[in-house]
Design a protein around this motif. Structure first.
Motif, short mmCIF file in Angstrom:
data_model
loop_
_atom_site.label_atom_id
_atom_site.label_comp_id
_atom_site.label_asym_id
_atom_site.label_seq_id
_atom_site.Cartn_x
_atom_site.Cartn_y
_atom_site.Cartn_z
N ALA A 268 -34.28 -57.75 37.10
CA ALA A 268 -33.61 -56.61 37.79
C ALA A 268 -33.13 -55.65 37.00
N GLY A 269 -32.97 -55.61 35.65
CA GLY A 269 -32.53 -54.89 34.49
C GLY A 269 -30.99 -54.82 34.62
N CYS A 270 -30.54 -55.88 34.60
CA CYS A 270 -29.03 -56.04 34.44
C CYS A 270 -28.60 -57.23 33.38
N THR A 271 -27.38 -57.43 33.37
CA THR A 271 -26.84 -58.51 32.48
C THR A 271 -26.78 -59.58 33.46
N GLU A 272 -26.68 -60.92 32.63
CA GLU A 272 -26.24 -62.02 33.29
C GLU A 272 -24.70 -62.11 33.95
N LYS A 273 -24.04 -61.21 33.50
CA LYS A 273 -22.64 -61.28 33.89
C LYS A 273 -22.74 -60.49 35.08
N ASN A 274 -23.58 -59.29 35.28
CA ASN A 274 -23.80 -58.69 36.64
C ASN A 274 -24.27 -59.64 37.63
N VAL A 275 -25.21 -60.75 37.22
CA VAL A 275 -25.94 -61.50 38.23
C VAL A 275 -24.62 -62.54 38.72
N ALA A 276 -24.02 -62.99 37.92
CA ALA A 276 -22.67 -63.76 38.27
C ALA A 276 -21.78 -62.97 39.17
N ALA A 277 -21.44 -61.50 38.94
CA ALA A 277 -20.76 -61.12 39.79
C ALA A 277 -21.44 -60.68 41.01
N ILE A 278 -22.49 -60.52 41.08
CA ILE A 278 -23.34 -60.16 42.37
C ILE A 278 -23.42 -61.55 43.26
N LEU A 279 -23.69 -62.60 42.84
CA LEU A 279 -23.31 -63.78 43.33
C LEU A 279 -22.05 -64.24 43.94
N LYS A 280 -20.81 -64.03 43.07
CA LYS A 280 -19.49 -64.11 43.57
C LYS A 280 -19.43 -63.36 44.77
N ARG A 281 -19.76 -61.91 44.60
CA ARG A 281 -19.54 -61.06 45.59
C ARG A 281 -20.39 -61.36 47.06
N HIS A 282 -21.50 -61.63 46.87
CA HIS A 282 -22.33 -61.80 48.25
C HIS A 282 -22.47 -63.19 48.55
N GLY A 283 -22.31 -64.15 47.48
CA GLY A 283 -22.65 -65.79 47.75
C GLY A 283 -23.91 -65.78 47.36
N ARG A 284 -24.33 -67.23 46.92
CA ARG A 284 -25.41 -67.29 46.48
C ARG A 284 -26.70 -67.76 47.69
N PRO A 285 -27.83 -67.01 47.66
CA PRO A 285 -28.67 -67.22 48.93
C PRO A 285 -29.34 -68.47 48.78
N ALA A 286 -29.71 -69.04 49.94
CA ALA A 286 -30.41 -70.27 50.06
C ALA A 286 -31.96 -70.13 49.35
#
Length: 123
Positions: A94-112
């Motif tokens: 996705a062209g972002c950092t692992e920290k961004n991934v963690a924030a996205i998952l926190k904001r939207h929830g982890r998809p199944a």
């Protein structure tokens, strides 16, 4: 392709118009750029990228002219996690950092994550 998660609000209209798989290809290949949308014809680059049906629906939604293709990083991360990529691999793709991934998952929830049932019996 496996079932992709629902789109984030910022891209929902585009994803619904052309379909999730075509939208993901569009965001991956042209995200962050302008794209000229013309009446789709066989052999056009946009038809090759999206398929004729999705290119036709894109044209119907946006008409002829330039459109700005969103990066859609949040939804792309959710898609990559849903298809089984790790956080670091989703970040790279996705062209972002692992920290961004963690924030996205926190904001939207982890998809199944869709997994194949290796023990399913045929009827």
């Amino acid at each position: 392709m496996t079932h992709l998660p629902p789109p984030t609000d910022d891209i929902a209209g585009l994803v619904e118009a052309i379909g999730a798989e075509a939208a993901l290809r569009l965001f991956e290949q042209r995200g962050g750029t302008r794209l000229y949308v013309a009446s789709p014809e066989k052999g056009d680059a946009i038809v090759e990228m999206l398929g004729l049906d999705a290119a036709t629906r894109l044209h119907a939604k946006y008409g002829r002219g330039d459109m700005r293709v969103p990066l859609a990083r949040s939804w792309r991360v959710l898609c990559y996690i849903a298809i089984g990529l790790s956080g670091p691999k989703a970040a790279l793709k996705a062209g972002c950092t692992e920290k961004n991934v963690a924030a996205i998952l926190k904001r939207h929830g982890r998809p199944a994550i869709q997994q194949l049932d290796l023990f399913a019996r045929s009827a």
